[in-house]
Design an enzyme around this catalytic site. Structure first.
Site, PDB file in Angstrom:
ATOM      1  N   ASP A  35       4.539  -5.197 -27.836  1.00 28.11           N
ATOM      2  CA  ASP A  35       3.187  -4.683 -28.053  1.00 28.11           C
ATOM      3  C   ASP A  35       3.084  -4.108 -29.463  1.00 28.11           C
ATOM      4  O   ASP A  35       3.678  -3.071 -29.770  1.00 28.11           O
ATOM      5  CB  ASP A  35       2.878  -3.603 -27.006  1.00 28.11           C
ATOM      6  CG  ASP A  35       1.463  -3.093 -27.134  1.00 28.11           C
ATOM      7  OD1 ASP A  35       0.534  -3.817 -26.724  1.00 28.11           O
ATOM      8  OD2 ASP A  35       1.268  -1.978 -27.665  1.00 28.11           O
ATOM      9  N   TYR A  40      -0.169   0.239 -36.653  1.00 26.17           N
ATOM     10  CA  TYR A  40       1.174   0.815 -36.642  1.00 26.17           C
ATOM     11  C   TYR A  40       1.861   0.687 -38.000  1.00 26.17           C
ATOM     12  O   TYR A  40       2.818   1.404 -38.290  1.00 26.17           O
ATOM     13  CB  TYR A  40       2.058   0.158 -35.571  1.00 26.17           C
ATOM     14  CG  TYR A  40       1.566   0.324 -34.155  1.00 26.17           C
ATOM     15  CD1 TYR A  40       0.637   1.309 -33.809  1.00 26.17           C
ATOM     16  CD2 TYR A  40       2.026  -0.512 -33.142  1.00 26.17           C
ATOM     17  CE1 TYR A  40       0.185   1.444 -32.510  1.00 26.17           C
ATOM     18  CE2 TYR A  40       1.574  -0.374 -31.835  1.00 26.17           C
ATOM     19  CZ  TYR A  40       0.657   0.607 -31.528  1.00 26.17           C
ATOM     20  OH  TYR A  40       0.215   0.727 -30.226  1.00 26.17           O
ATOM     21  N   LYS A  67      -3.357  -5.773 -32.209  1.00 23.29           N
ATOM     22  CA  LYS A  67      -4.645  -5.108 -32.005  1.00 23.29           C
ATOM     23  C   LYS A  67      -5.406  -5.019 -33.321  1.00 23.29           C
ATOM     24  O   LYS A  67      -4.805  -4.878 -34.390  1.00 23.29           O
ATOM     25  CB  LYS A  67      -4.438  -3.694 -31.433  1.00 23.29           C
ATOM     26  CG  LYS A  67      -3.503  -3.646 -30.218  1.00 23.29           C
ATOM     27  CD  LYS A  67      -3.303  -2.223 -29.720  1.00 23.29           C
ATOM     28  CE  LYS A  67      -2.196  -2.161 -28.681  1.00 23.29           C
ATOM     29  NZ  LYS A  67      -0.850  -2.156 -29.297  1.00 23.29           N
ATOM     30  N   HIS A 100      -8.485  -2.351 -30.537  1.00 29.09           N
ATOM     31  CA  HIS A 100      -7.657  -1.152 -30.359  1.00 29.09           C
ATOM     32  C   HIS A 100      -8.452   0.011 -29.747  1.00 29.09           C
ATOM     33  O   HIS A 100      -7.958   0.699 -28.847  1.00 29.09           O
ATOM     34  CB  HIS A 100      -7.064  -0.736 -31.715  1.00 29.09           C
ATOM     35  CG  HIS A 100      -5.760  -0.026 -31.603  1.00 29.09           C
ATOM     36  ND1 HIS A 100      -4.756  -0.133 -32.538  1.00 29.09           N
ATOM     37  CD2 HIS A 100      -5.271   0.829 -30.668  1.00 29.09           C
ATOM     38  CE1 HIS A 100      -3.715   0.608 -32.176  1.00 29.09           C
ATOM     39  NE2 HIS A 100      -4.008   1.207 -31.047  1.00 29.09           N
ATOM     40  N   SER A 193       1.773   4.713 -22.670  1.00 30.40           N
ATOM     41  CA  SER A 193       2.269   6.054 -22.325  1.00 30.40           C
ATOM     42  C   SER A 193       2.596   6.171 -20.833  1.00 30.40           C
ATOM     43  O   SER A 193       2.188   7.135 -20.181  1.00 30.40           O
ATOM     44  CB  SER A 193       1.245   7.124 -22.721  1.00 30.40           C
ATOM     45  OG  SER A 193       1.042   7.146 -24.107  1.00 30.40           O
ATOM     46  N   SER A 243      13.011   4.129 -29.387  1.00 31.41           N
ATOM     47  CA  SER A 243      13.948   3.561 -30.369  1.00 31.41           C
ATOM     48  C   SER A 243      15.382   3.683 -29.877  1.00 31.41           C
ATOM     49  O   SER A 243      16.312   3.203 -30.522  1.00 31.41           O
ATOM     50  CB  SER A 243      13.810   4.281 -31.720  1.00 31.41           C
ATOM     51  OG  SER A 243      12.540   4.064 -32.270  1.00 31.41           O
TER      52      SER A 243
END
Length: 260
Positions: A35, A40, A67, A100, A193, A243
């Site tokens: 995604d 970003y 997005k 977005h 999330s 990460s």
């Protein structure tokens, strides 16, 4: 999805990823849904992480989402944004392109100082996205952070229907009506999330909630696994971001082998 495209239930979120090795490690763990987003600012990093996998002729194994940001709602900017994303990701086409946010801002706007663009209706933006589908640059279209009313208004006037609405979804933000009504309309909600609120924006109150901890202990799983499982068990795909290789493994491995 309602257009026959297969979307992996557990995706890898790429916001704030700075090292291509994180993407390579995710691929090695078995992640295939990535995604991404123009906003970003790291699609080159993601592309570098995907490069060897793509060079091996495995594009068909991947599901890549990007997005269109708020400052790119005008038709020419939609195209420019997608072409930039494709060039940086190096993936040939997008499997899913999302709006977005349902807000148009004029060029140069920032999160701290957004300036509304009143000459960029969603309908015109969507027409530009539909043209990218016609050209094969994008396979499916969707939205993010849209209300039920906003999705209904879009569907009433579009040619290529949205198949996804990506929104915040977790046990403290279940949005059951939105998920259920849109599903019956052929729009699959996807959870961002899924482990709780965006920790970069506000404190995460879910992950260490005593109720989650108790359920995790009973199930013999981690708190994060309980949160991910909560959504996928109700048929909602998730995009989990980390990460940390061990947490990435935890969010994916064995998640279909048990139930809450």
């Amino acid at each position: 999805l309602s257009n026959g495209v297969r979307l992996p239930m557990i995706g890898f979120g790429t916001a704030m990823i700075k090292d291509p090795q994180v993407i390579k490690d995710a691929l090695a763990l078995g992640y295939r849904h990535f995604d991404c987003a123009w906003f970003y600012g790291n699609e080159e990093v993601v592309g570098a992480g995907l490069a060897d996998f793509l060079a091996a002729g495995k594009r068909d194994e991947l599901f890549i989402t990007s997005k269109v940001w708020n400052t790119h709602h005008r038709p020419a900017d939609v195209r420019k944004s997608v072409e930039e994303s494709l060039a940086k990701l190096g993936c040939g086409h997008l499997d899913l392109l999302l709006v977005h946010w349902p807000e148009a801002w004029v060029a140069g706007s920032s999160m701290e100082n957004p300036q509304p663009d009143n000459e960029a209706p969603i309908s015109a933006m969507w027409g530009a996205m539909e043209a990218l589908v016609d050209e094969g640059k994008v396979k499916s279209l969707g939205v993010s952070n849209f209300s039920l009313k906003q999705v209904e208004e879009l569907i009433a006037g579009c040619r290529v229907r949205p198949v996804v609405n990506q929104v915040e979804l977790h046990p403290m933000c279940s949005q059951r009506k939105l998920v259920g009504v849109l599903y019956r309309m052929g729009v699959q909600c996807v959870a961002y999330s899924p482990l709780g609120g965006q920790s970069a924006v506000k404190p995460n109150e879910l992950l260490h909630d005593e109720r989650v901890t108790a359920i995790a202990k009973e199930a013999g799983r981690s708190n994060a696994q309980v949160c991910v499982r909560w959504n996928i068990q109700r048929g909602v795909p998730v995009v989990a971001k980390t990460s940390n290789a061990e947490r990435a493994r935890e969010n994916l491995e064995g998640m279909y082998e048990w139930k809450l």
